[in-house]
Design a protein around this motif. Structure first.
Motif, PDB file in Angstrom:
ATOM      1  N   UNK A  15      -7.052  -6.351   1.808  1.00 64.41           N
ATOM      2  CA  UNK A  15      -6.608  -6.786   0.485  1.00 64.41           C
ATOM      3  C   UNK A  15      -5.606  -5.774  -0.030  1.00 64.41           C
ATOM      4  N   UNK A  16      -4.503  -6.288  -0.586  1.00 69.71           N
ATOM      5  CA  UNK A  16      -3.474  -5.418  -1.145  1.00 69.71           C
ATOM      6  C   UNK A  16      -3.260  -5.761  -2.611  1.00 69.71           C
ATOM      7  N   UNK A  17      -2.865  -4.748  -3.375  1.00 70.96           N
ATOM      8  CA  UNK A  17      -2.639  -4.922  -4.812  1.00 70.96           C
ATOM      9  C   UNK A  17      -1.197  -5.363  -5.064  1.00 70.96           C
ATOM     10  N   UNK A  18      -0.899  -6.574  -4.609  1.00 74.33           N
ATOM     11  CA  UNK A  18       0.421  -7.198  -4.789  1.00 74.33           C
ATOM     12  C   UNK A  18       0.208  -8.697  -4.857  1.00 74.33           C
ATOM     13  N   UNK A  19       1.130  -9.381  -5.499  1.00 75.56           N
ATOM     14  CA  UNK A  19       1.103 -10.842  -5.443  1.00 75.56           C
ATOM     15  C   UNK A  19       1.357 -11.271  -3.998  1.00 75.56           C
ATOM     16  N   UNK A  20       1.018 -12.502  -3.667  1.00 77.02           N
ATOM     17  CA  UNK A  20       1.236 -13.001  -2.304  1.00 77.02           C
ATOM     18  C   UNK A  20       2.716 -12.955  -1.946  1.00 77.02           C
ATOM     19  N   UNK A  21       3.574 -13.289  -2.887  1.00 75.20           N
ATOM     20  CA  UNK A  21       5.015 -13.260  -2.624  1.00 75.20           C
ATOM     21  C   UNK A  21       5.485 -11.848  -2.296  1.00 75.20           C
ATOM     22  N   UNK A  22       5.080 -10.880  -3.103  1.00 77.91           N
ATOM     23  CA  UNK A  22       5.481  -9.478  -2.853  1.00 77.91           C
ATOM     24  C   UNK A  22       4.881  -8.956  -1.562  1.00 77.91           C
ATOM     25  N   UNK A  23       3.630  -9.315  -1.282  1.00 79.69           N
ATOM     26  CA  UNK A  23       2.982  -8.859  -0.049  1.00 79.69           C
ATOM     27  C   UNK A  23       3.701  -9.424   1.179  1.00 79.69           C
ATOM     28  N   UNK A  24       4.031 -10.713   1.139  1.00 81.83           N
ATOM     29  CA  UNK A  24       4.756 -11.326   2.263  1.00 81.83           C
ATOM     30  C   UNK A  24       6.101 -10.631   2.465  1.00 81.83           C
ATOM     31  N   UNK A  25       6.841 -10.449   1.372  1.00 83.78           N
ATOM     32  CA  UNK A  25       8.157  -9.813   1.478  1.00 83.78           C
ATOM     33  C   UNK A  25       8.058  -8.377   1.979  1.00 83.78           C
ATOM     34  N   UNK A 112      -5.628 -13.574  -4.223  1.00 78.70           N
ATOM     35  CA  UNK A 112      -7.021 -13.322  -4.579  1.00 78.70           C
ATOM     36  C   UNK A 112      -7.125 -12.932  -6.048  1.00 78.70           C
ATOM     37  N   UNK A 113      -6.017 -13.021  -6.759  1.00 79.64           N
ATOM     38  CA  UNK A 113      -5.924 -12.659  -8.169  1.00 79.64           C
ATOM     39  C   UNK A 113      -4.452 -12.546  -8.511  1.00 79.64           C
ATOM     40  N   UNK A 114      -4.117 -12.263  -9.778  1.00 81.65           N
ATOM     41  CA  UNK A 114      -2.703 -12.216 -10.178  1.00 81.65           C
ATOM     42  C   UNK A 114      -1.879 -11.200  -9.379  1.00 81.65           C
ATOM     43  N   UNK A 115      -2.426 -10.062  -9.114  1.00 87.32           N
ATOM     44  CA  UNK A 115      -1.724  -9.015  -8.353  1.00 87.32           C
ATOM     45  C   UNK A 115      -2.599  -8.525  -7.213  1.00 87.32           C
ATOM     46  N   UNK A 116      -3.233  -9.463  -6.534  1.00 89.34           N
ATOM     47  CA  UNK A 116      -4.103  -9.105  -5.416  1.00 89.34           C
ATOM     48  C   UNK A 116      -3.991 -10.201  -4.356  1.00 89.34           C
ATOM     49  N   UNK A 117      -3.805  -9.776  -3.098  1.00 87.01           N
ATOM     50  CA  UNK A 117      -3.626 -10.715  -1.995  1.00 87.01           C
ATOM     51  C   UNK A 117      -4.479 -10.301  -0.812  1.00 87.01           C
ATOM     52  N   UNK A 118      -5.126 -11.284  -0.228  1.00 89.16           N
ATOM     53  CA  UNK A 118      -5.849 -11.065   1.023  1.00 89.16           C
ATOM     54  C   UNK A 118      -4.904 -11.383   2.171  1.00 89.16           C
ATOM     55  N   UNK A 119      -4.799 -10.456   3.109  1.00 95.29           N
ATOM     56  CA  UNK A 119      -3.950 -10.630   4.286  1.00 95.29           C
ATOM     57  C   UNK A 119      -4.878 -10.753   5.492  1.00 95.29           C
ATOM     58  N   UNK A 120      -4.765 -11.872   6.191  1.00 95.18           N
ATOM     59  CA  UNK A 120      -5.581 -12.141   7.375  1.00 95.18           C
ATOM     60  C   UNK A 120      -4.685 -12.193   8.602  1.00 95.18           C
ATOM     61  N   UNK A 148      -4.004  -1.555  11.700  1.00 90.17           N
ATOM     62  CA  UNK A 148      -2.623  -1.890  11.333  1.00 90.17           C
ATOM     63  C   UNK A 148      -2.572  -2.379   9.882  1.00 90.17           C
ATOM     64  N   UNK A 149      -3.509  -3.271   9.524  1.00 88.68           N
ATOM     65  CA  UNK A 149      -3.528  -3.773   8.146  1.00 88.68           C
ATOM     66  C   UNK A 149      -3.852  -2.675   7.147  1.00 88.68           C
ATOM     67  N   UNK A 154      -1.977   0.715   2.724  1.00 90.25           N
ATOM     68  CA  UNK A 154      -1.648   2.041   2.166  1.00 90.25           C
ATOM     69  C   UNK A 154      -0.176   2.123   1.793  1.00 90.25           C
ATOM     70  N   UNK A 155       0.695   1.591   2.653  1.00 93.65           N
ATOM     71  CA  UNK A 155       2.128   1.591   2.354  1.00 93.65           C
ATOM     72  C   UNK A 155       2.427   0.726   1.133  1.00 93.65           C
ATOM     73  N   UNK A 156       1.745  -0.410   1.029  1.00 96.99           N
ATOM     74  CA  UNK A 156       1.928  -1.302  -0.121  1.00 96.99           C
ATOM     75  C   UNK A 156       1.474  -0.617  -1.408  1.00 96.99           C
ATOM     76  N   UNK A 157       0.351   0.092  -1.333  1.00 96.05           N
ATOM     77  CA  UNK A 157      -0.156   0.801  -2.502  1.00 96.05           C
ATOM     78  C   UNK A 157       0.814   1.891  -2.935  1.00 96.05           C
ATOM     79  N   UNK A 158       1.371   2.619  -1.975  1.00 96.65           N
ATOM     80  CA  UNK A 158       2.316   3.684  -2.293  1.00 96.65           C
ATOM     81  C   UNK A 158       3.603   3.119  -2.897  1.00 96.65           C
ATOM     82  N   UNK A 159       3.942   1.928  -2.485  1.00 98.31           N
ATOM     83  CA  UNK A 159       5.155   1.287  -3.001  1.00 98.31           C
ATOM     84  C   UNK A 159       4.939   0.804  -4.432  1.00 98.31           C
TER      85      UNK A 159
END
Length: 160
Positions: A15-25, A112-120, A148-149, A154-159
């Motif tokens: 799970x990352x603290x980004x919208x699905x769009x931001x996580x995909x990009x 998974x929420x406004x600024x939360x995305x599950x990556x499978x 890897x995920x 971690x990189x997404x969180x730092x960004x």
């Protein structure tokens, strides 16, 4: 009647603290910024890992000397929800140009929420690879797609 694959599918989730769009990009546009540089197949150090943003695009590494080594092709490009690529790296960690020998990696991004995305991630059809069991075992020993995920998260969180 279907039969189970002879080599089990590899799966991971984060799970990352980004919208699905931001996580995909971030996953696709910045692939080389978070992919571990030690995970490469070329003879030189890896300078970048590239995922071309379209169906039919290449997935490859660029060496420090400018050389390029294919890893596979993009089968599905469906921002911000889904990405499917072929994995054409055989059990000897060499590119196999025969698409009939390719496994597939599907990456799904689910809000998974406004600024939360599950990556499978699902890495399937390893039995198609030449010496696919070696790939399965090596990925599993290295922490697998979960590791890897975790690097991606971690990189997404730092960004931020």
């Amino acid at each position: 009647m279907s039969t189970a694959p002879s080599i089990p599918t590899l799966r991971a989730m984060a799970t990352v603290a980004m919208s699905a769009d931001r996580a995909f990009r971030f996953f696709t546009d910045s692939f080389g910024s978070w992919w571990p540089a030690e995970y490469h197949i070329g003879p030189t150090d890896m300078a970048d890992a590239v995922l071309e943003p379209r169906e039919g695009g290449r997935w490859y590494e660029r060496g420090a000397d400018g050389s390029e080594y294919d890893w596979g092709r993009v089968l599905a490009w469906e921002p911000p929800n889904r990405l499917v690529v072929t994995w054409q790296i055989n059990g000897q960690w060499q590119f196999d140009p025969d698409p009939g020998h390719a496994s597939e990696i599907e990456v799904r991004f689910t809000a998974a929420g406004p600024e939360q995305t599950t990556v499978d991630i699902e890495h399937r059809h390893l039995d198609r690879l030449v010496d696919g069991q070696a790939i399965h075992d090596m990925i599993g020993q290295g922490g697998g797609w979960k590791a890897i995920l975790e690097l991606f998260a971690k990189a997404a969180e730092a960004r931020g």
